[in-house]
Design a protein around this motif. Sequence first.
Motif: not given
Length: 334
Positions: A264-287
């Motif tokens: 939506s553009g409410r967040v222009r960029h996200a810097t994440l040192d922590v995520v909902e499930r760690e380690p972040l799975e390779a299939s996550s769209p965040l990557w």
Amino acid sequence: MTSRPAVSDLADTLRRRPTVRLGADVDPAWRAALVSWAQSNGLEVTDGDATLAITTDPAQAVGAAWVHSPFAGVEHLAPALPDDVVLTRTTGTMPGRIAEYVLTWVLAERWQVARYLAQATTATWDTSNPPASPDRREAVVVGTGAMGAAIARTLATLGYRVVGLSRTGRPDDAFDAVLPLVEAFGATAEPATSELTTKAAPASIAQAFDPARADVLVLALPHTPQTDGLITPELLRAFARVHLVNIGRGSAVRTATLLDALDSGRVRHATLDVVEREPLEASSPLWRRPDVTITPHVSGLTLPSDVVAGLDAALTAIRAGSQPASDVARDRGY
């Protein structure tokens, strides 16, 4: 009411049974430093019953009157320990390092570091859309403990006005203003959940805090039942093209919520040192999103010297019959 067991009897227990047990989960590289600390303070290291257990595992803490977490997070210990056990945790130099992390990535995003590194690999000289200073010099830090305060002081050096949001809204000199999170967003907790439903904020709050003015939003929250999913879609819709940095716990904001805010553009960029499930799975769209930066939970690495310093301060306080500064309020979880 905060829930903290009294330390009045613990000092006597330590005198009668000056023993410490290192949990099997303690980093082997730290054991020599911890054994040296124990011995220098007249404590016997044992594999059996002990007054003090150094661990993050409730199973390793059984029988101890005092449990010290070698890390800042106590989400596994706090709900599992008996109410009469004193629980302390380590913070040490972590707030300063986390503040450096936030400073690094706020500047990297502002100065388009990723873009210029990519251009350099293809020998591209592109002077279009150069970096510009933000026209909104306001930052919001959710969580005003030691980590949040260090972040606020660091962002202030960049000229930001820093508003802190916390459970109580208790003033803190590190911030230009501190507001209760619920009042700031005119939010009410739904029954039996930590979800927030937003309404119009009171006029006095709105004058001091307008999330749409924020250039940076930092999440510095511990993991507790109250912070799980606290950053809701409704809350993020109050912002306008903010740079979100999460150095607390990934559970504070759901991945789906974050993706929606990015789309939506409410967040222009996200810097994440922590995520909902760690380690972040390779299939996550965040990557695969250019508007997301992922680091592998490295912003607040604990040093063995931090653990020793934390134990030393707590032991000194307990032997004096005082509540340690690092003592965890069980009902808050930090």
